[in-house]
Scaffold this active site. Structure first.
Site, PDB file in Angstrom:
ATOM      1  N   ILE A 102      47.087   4.548  72.690  1.00 23.54           N
ATOM      2  CA  ILE A 102      45.841   4.890  71.990  1.00 23.54           C
ATOM      3  C   ILE A 102      45.614   4.022  70.767  1.00 23.54           C
ATOM      4  O   ILE A 102      44.631   4.190  70.047  1.00 23.54           O
ATOM      5  CB  ILE A 102      45.813   6.377  71.576  1.00 23.54           C
ATOM      6  N   GLY A 103      46.523   3.080  70.498  1.00 20.00           N
ATOM      7  CA  GLY A 103      46.334   2.220  69.343  1.00 20.00           C
ATOM      8  C   GLY A 103      47.511   1.302  69.113  1.00 20.00           C
ATOM      9  O   GLY A 103      48.623   1.552  69.581  1.00 20.00           O
ATOM     10  N   GLY A 156      50.572  -3.127  63.055  1.00 21.48           N
ATOM     11  CA  GLY A 156      51.548  -4.143  62.723  1.00 21.48           C
ATOM     12  C   GLY A 156      52.976  -3.678  62.877  1.00 21.48           C
ATOM     13  O   GLY A 156      53.905  -4.486  62.849  1.00 21.48           O
ATOM     14  N   ASP A 212      50.454   0.729  52.348  1.00 22.97           N
ATOM     15  CA  ASP A 212      49.640   0.100  53.385  1.00 22.97           C
ATOM     16  C   ASP A 212      48.409   0.945  53.701  1.00 22.97           C
ATOM     17  O   ASP A 212      48.098   1.214  54.846  1.00 22.97           O
ATOM     18  CB  ASP A 212      50.469  -0.114  54.653  1.00 22.97           C
TER      19      ASP A 212
END
Length: 898
Positions: A602-603, A606, A724
Site C-alpha cells: 500500500i506504499g 525511504g 522526518d
C-alpha cells in the site's frame, strides 16, 4: 415701537447682504485661462503641502514606503485620498497600514471639505489635537485601534455634522467631555477599550439619533444615561465591564429595534421582569454580574431571534420558564449563580441549536430530563451545585458533540452510565460530589480527548479500568473519597497526580510517592487467596521452563534462523500486538501479507515497503518491512529494542500506534495502526481527493500534526524527535484526522547526545542548518512542520517559496523579494474555493505560524507547544480583506527586509 421697526430693518439688511454675496462672483469673474482658474489648484496645493508635511513627520521607513505614491501636487491620485468635484480632498482613508506617528503635524484647517478621516488600526500615538475641531464638515472619524493617549478634546463639539465617531481600542483617559452632547447627528459612538473614567455627562441624553453606543471596558462610574433610547433608534448598546451602578435606563423598555445588549460586569440594579420590554429583533443579551432581581417570565420565550441569553451572577428568582423553549434560535443559555428553583423544563430540548447550557450554582431540583438527547449540538453542559437527583440518564451519551460535562455537587445516584464513553470529543468530565456507586465503566477509557476528570466524593468501588491507559490526553484527575482499589493506570496524569487526588479510598496502590506499592502478598488476604497467589507463580515458572525448552528445541531445528521479536512476552516466532489478548505468530503476519506479496503493498518509503495485513481477529494493521540496508543498521539490537519499547508506549490520537517489532535474518518489520485514507501527500496529489480536503479539514490536519509533535517534544520523557516529518509521513483517517507516522528514523533526544553522525530525512523538508551541521534538535521538526503546513495550504510542495524566504533572510535584492509581494489568494490551493468567514482567519493565522517555523535561525522558531497553543480559542480578525492579503503581510518581521 422702535423694536417693531428694528426687526424688519434687520431682516432687510440680511437679505441685502445675501444679494451682495450672490453678486460678488460676477464682479470678480475672470476670463478663461486667467489666473483665477488656478484657485482650485492652489487649494489643492495647500492640501498637498499639509499631507506631505504630515507624511514627513511619520517615524519609520515602513510608513514612508506605504505612502510612496504621495509625490507631486495632486493629492487626488495618492493612496488613500479621494477628492470631490472641485478637486478638494473629501476622503482620507488609510486603515490597517501600520503607520507610525502622531497627529500633531496634521493641519486640520487645510481640509475644509473633508468628510471622512479613517486612520483605524495603525500605530498612531500621542494625543488627539485640539485642532481637530477645525474639521467642521467631517462626517466620519475613525481613529480606533491605535495608541492614542490623553483626553478627548472639548473642541469635538464643533464637529456638528459628525455621524460616526470611533476612538475605541486606544489608551485615552479622563472623562467624556460634556461637549459631546452637542453632536446631535451622531449615529455611531464607540468609546470602548480605553481608560476613560468618571460619570457620563448628562448631555449625552441629547444623542437621540444613536443607533450604536459602545462604552465597554473602561472605568466609568455613575448611572447610564436615562434617555438612551428616547429616539427609539438604538440597535446596539454595550457598556460591559465598567463600574456603572443604579437602575437600568427606563428608555430601554420601549426600544423596539434593540439587536445586541451587553451590560455585564457592572453593579446595575433593576427588576428583570419589569425593566425590559419585548424586542422582536434581539439577538444577543448579556446582563451577567450585576445586581438584578425578579423572575424570568413567559415573555423571554418571545425573543425568537435571540441566540445568546446570559444572566449569570444576579439575584434572579423563580423557575426557568418552559416558554424559553420557544426561542428556538438560542445557542447559549447561562443562568448560573442565581436563586432559581424548580425543575429543568424538558421544553429546553426544543432548542436544537443550543450548544451551551450553563445552570450551575442555583437551587434546581428534580431529574435531568431524558429529552436532553435531542440537543445534538450541545458542547457544554454545566449543572453543578444544584439539588438534582435520580440517575444520570444514559441518553446523555447521544449528545455526541459534548466537550464539557459538569454534573458535580448534586444528588445523582446509581452508576455512571457506560454511554458517557460515546462522547468521543469530551475534554472535561466532572461528576464529583454525588452519590454515584458501582464500578467505573471501562468505556470511559475510549475518551481519548479527555483532559480533566473528577470522580471524587462518590461511592465508586472496584478497580480502575485497565482501558484508562488509553487516556493519552488526560492531564488532571481526582478520584479521592471513593471505595476504589487496585493499581492506578501507568499514564502521566495518574503518575504525576498529587496525594490529594487518591486519598480516602480502600486500597489503591501504585508506583507513586503518595501510594503504597502494589504487592501480591498482603496480610489482609484470606488464606485461600494466599495459597492461590503462591501456586500461580510456581505454575507460571513451570510454564516458562516448558516454553524455554520448546524454544531451544525450535532453535535446534532452525539453527539457520536468528529470531529477535519484541513484545510483552518474548517467544521465538511471536510478538504481541497491543490491544489484543492473544499472541500474534510471526507466521500469521507472513500469511496475512502473502509472504510480503506486492499485491498487498500500500506504499513505499525511504525506509521500507508498507503492506496491508488482516489479522485473524479481523483487525487490519499496517506492516512495514524495512529495506535490507536498514536491517544492517540494527546490529545493536539491545539499543534499538529499548527505543522501540518506548515508542510502543506512545498513545496519542494524532500519532500512529506502533504495536510491535520483529527482526529475523531474512527480514525485519514493524506492525502499526492502519490508517484508511493513506498519506497526506497522496491526498494532495489526487485532484479528486484534494477537492475533498476543504479548508476546515486542512486546518484540522495542521492542528493534528502540531498536537502530535507537541506531545513528542514536551510530554514524552525523554523527549522524542521525529526527524522526518513530511506529507508522506502524515496519514489521514476516514474523518480526515491527521496521524503522524514512520518512527523508523526517530531517535530519543538524550541529554548527553545531540550530535548524529548520519543524515536522515526527506529531501525538501530538512532544516537548512543540517547543511552545515549534524547537530539535530526539536527545532528541526519545527521546520519540517512549517514545510508541511505550507504544503497543505498550497496543495503542493512550497519549494520556490521556501527558497525565497531563506534568501530574504540574507539579502535585500529584488530577486529575494518577488514572492513576498504575491497575493495570498494566488498562492494557496486553487482547486478549492477561497476560504471565507472564520476559516479565512484560520488560514492566515497558520500561514503566519508556518513562516515563523521556517525562519533560518533555529532559535527564532517557536516550540511545538507554542504552535499547538495557537489552535486554542478563536483566530484573530483579519487586518484587511483576504483577497488583499500579501505574503509580506504574513511574514515575521525578522524575515522582512526594508
Amino acid at each position: 415701537m422702535m423694536s417693531l421697526l428694528q426687526k424688519p430693518f434687520s431682516m432687510f439688511l440680511q437679505v441685502l447682504f445675501f444679494l451682495l454675496l450672490m453678486c460678488i462672483p460676477s464682479f470678480f469673474a475672470f476670463p478663461p485661462n486667467s489666473s483665477a482658474t488656478s484657485f482650485g489648484a492652489a487649494e489643492g496645493n495647500e492640501e498637498a503641502e499639509a499631507l506631505l508635511k504630515w507624511k514627513a513627520s511619520l517615524d519609520d521607513n515602513h510608513s514612508q514606503a506605504v505612502l510612496s505614491s504621495w509625490v507631486g501636487s495632486s493629492p487626488c491620485k495618492w493612496l488613500g485620498i479621494t477628492c470631490d468635484n472641485s478637486g478638494s480632498v473629501a476622503n482620507f482613508s488609510l486603515p490597517h497600514f501600520d503607520l507610525r506617528g502622531t497627529l500633531h503635524s496634521f493641519n486640520f484647517s487645510s481640509f475644509p471639505n473633508l468628510l471622512t478621516l479613517n486612520l483605524r488600526n495603525n500605530s498612531i500615538y500621542g494625543t488627539i489635537p485640539f485642532e481637530i475641531g477645525l474639521l467642521t464638515s467631517l462626517n466620519v472619524l475613525y481613529l480606533d485601534k491605535n495608541n492614542l493617549t490623553g483626553l478627548i478634546p472639548s473642541s469635538i463639539e464643533n464637529l456638528r455634522n459628525l455621524s460616526i465617531l470611533n476612538i475605541a481600542e486606544n489608551n485615552l483617559s479622563g472623562s467624556v467631555p460634556r461637549e459631546i452632547g452637542q453632536l446631535e447627528s451622531l449615529v455611531f459612538l464607540v468609546l470602548s477599550f480605553n481608560n476613560l473614567s468618571g460619570s457620563l455627562p448628562p448631555e449625552m441624553n441629547n444623542l437621540t439619533h444613536l443607533m450604536s453606543l459602545h462604552l465597554s471596558l473602561n472605568n466609568f462610574t455613575g448611572h447610564l444615561p436615562r434617555d438612551l433610547c428616547l429616539g427609539g433608534l438604538l440597535v446596539n448598546f454595550t457598556a460591559a465591564l465598567n463600574h456603572f451602578s443604579g437602575p437600568i435606563p427606563k428608555s430601554l423598555r420601549n426600544c423596539p429595534r434593540l439587536f445586541r445588549v451587553r451590560l455585564e460586569g457592572n453593579q446595575l440594579t433593576g427588576n428583570i421582569s419589569e425593566d425590559f420590554g419585548l424586542y422582536p429583533n434581539l439577538n444577543y443579551m448579556d446582563l451577567s454580574h450585576n445586581d438584578l432581581y425578579g423572575e424570568l417570565t413567559w415573555k423571554w420565550g418571545g425573543f425568537h431571534n435571540l441566540t445568546s441569553l446570559k444572566l449569570s451572577n444576579n439575584n434572579i428568582t423563580g423557575e426557568i420558564p418552559s416558554e424559553l423553549g420557544k426561542a428556538t434560535r438560542l445557542q447559549v443559555i447561562d443562568l448560573s449563580s442565581n436563586l432559581l428553583k424548580g425543575a429543568i423544563p424538558k421544553e429546553l430540548a426544543q432548542l436544537k441549536a443550543l450548544f451551551n447550557l450553563t445552570l450551575h450554582n442555583n437551587h434546581l431540583f428534580g431529574v435531568l430530563p431524558v429529552e436532553i438527547q435531542m440537543l445534538s449540538q450541545l458542547r457544554a453542559l454545566n449543572l453543578a451545585s444544584n439539588n438534582l437527583g435520580g440517575s444520570i440518564p444514559k441518553q446523555l451519551g447521544e449528545c455526541s458533540n459534548l466537550l464539557q460535562l459538569n454534573l458535580s455537587h448534586n444528588k445523582f445516584v446509581g452508576s455512571i452510565p457506560s454511554e458517557i464513553g460515546f462522547l468521543h470529543f469530551l475534554g472535561n468530565l466532572d461528576l464529583s460530589g454525588n452519590l454515584l456507586a458501582g464500578e467505573i465503566p471501562s468505556q470511559i477509557g475510549q475518551l481519548n480527548q479527555l483532559e480533566t476528570m473528577n470522580l471524587s466524593h462518590n461511592k465508586l468501588s472496584g478497580l480502575i479500568p485497565t482501558a484508562f491507559v488509553d487516556l493519552v490526553s488526560l492531564t488532571d484527575i481526582d478520584i479521592s473519597y471513593n471505595e476504589l482499589e487496585g493499581p492506578i493506570p501507568k499514564i502521566k496524569a495518574f503518575i504525576e497526580a498529587p496525594y490529594e487526588a487518591f486519598i480516602n479510598n480502600s486500597g489503591l496502590c501504585g508506583n507513586v510517592s503518595s501510594l503504597k506499592p502494589c504487592t501480591l502478598l498482603t496480610s489482609r488476604r484470606k488464606n485461600n487467596k494466599i495459597v492461590i497467589l503462591i501456586l500461580f507463580p510456581l505454575l507460571g515458572s513451570l510454564l516458562v521452563l516448558l516454553i524455554m525448552v520448546g524454544c531451544l528445541y525450535s532453535h535446534r531445528r532452525t539453527s539457520r534462523e536468528r529470531v529477535s521479536c519484541l513484545g510483552e512476552r518474548q517467544s521465538p516466532h511471536s510478538f504481541v500486538v497491543w490491544g489484543h489478548e492473544e499472541e500474534i505468530l510471526h507466521e500469521t503476519i507472513i500469511q496475512a501479507t502473502n509472504n510480503f506479496n506486492f499485491n498487498n503493498c500500500i506504499g513505499k518509503g525511504g525506509y521500507g515497503i508498507v503492506y496491508r495485513a488482516m489479522l485473524p481477529t479481523g483487525q487490519v494493521v499496517a506492516v512495514k518491512k524495512l529495506h535490507p540496508s536498514r536491517e544492517d543498521e540494527l546490529m545493536d539490537l539491545r539499543t534499538f529494542r529499548n527505543e522501540i519499547r518506548m515508542l510502543i508506549d506512545i498513545r496519542h490520537r494524532n500519532i500512529v500506534k506502533l504495536y510491535g517489532f520483529c527482526s529475523l535474518i531474512e527480514h525485519s518489520f514493524l506492525v502499526c495502526e492502519f490508517i484508511e485514507r493513506g498519506s497526506l501527500k497522496m491526498n494532495l496529489t489526487s485532484e479528486e481527493q484534494a477537492m475533498d480536503l476543504d479548508w476546515n479539514r486542512r486546518l484540522n490536519v495542521v492542528k493534528g500534526v502540531a498536537n502530535a509533535l507537541s506531545y513528542l517534544h514536551h510530554d514524552c520523557s525523554p523527549p522524542i524527535i521525529h526527524r522526518d516529518i513530511s506529507s508522506s509521513n502524515v496519514l489521514l483517517d476516514l474523518e480526515y484526522e491527521a496521524h503522524v507516522s514512520d518512527f523508523g528514523i526517530a531517535r530519543l533526544l538524550m541529554p548527553d547526545s545531540t550530535n548524529w553522525t548520519s543524515f536522515a530525512g526527506t529531501f525538501g523538508y530538512t532544516a537548512p542548518e543540517l547543511a552545515y551541521t549534524m547537530r539535530v534538535n526539536e527545532k528541526c521538526d519545527v521546520y519540517n512542520f512549517g514545510v508541511v503546513t505550507m504544503e497543505v495550504i498550497m496543495g503542493r510542495h512550497p519549494g520556490d517559496l521556501i527558497s525565497s524566504l531563506s534568501a530574504s533572510a540574507f539579502s535585500s535584492s529584488s530577486c529575494s523579494q518577488i514572492n513576498q509581494h504575491a497575493l495570498l489568494k494566488d498562492v494557496i490551493d486553487e482547486r478549492i474555493p477561497l476560504p471565507e468567514n472564520g476559516v479565512a482567519e484560520g488560514v492566515v493565522s497558520i500561514i503566519k505560524i508556518a513562516f515563523a517555523c521556517l525562519l533560518v535561525d533555529p532559535q527564532s522558531r517557536p516550540t511545538m507547544r507554542q504552535v499547538a497553543s495557537e489552535f486554542i480559542g478563536r483566530w484573530p480578525p483579519l487586518p484587511k480583506s483576504f483577497s488583499a492579503m500579501t505574503l509580506e503581510d504574513l511574514m515575521p518581521q525578522t524575515t522582512v527586509t526594508g
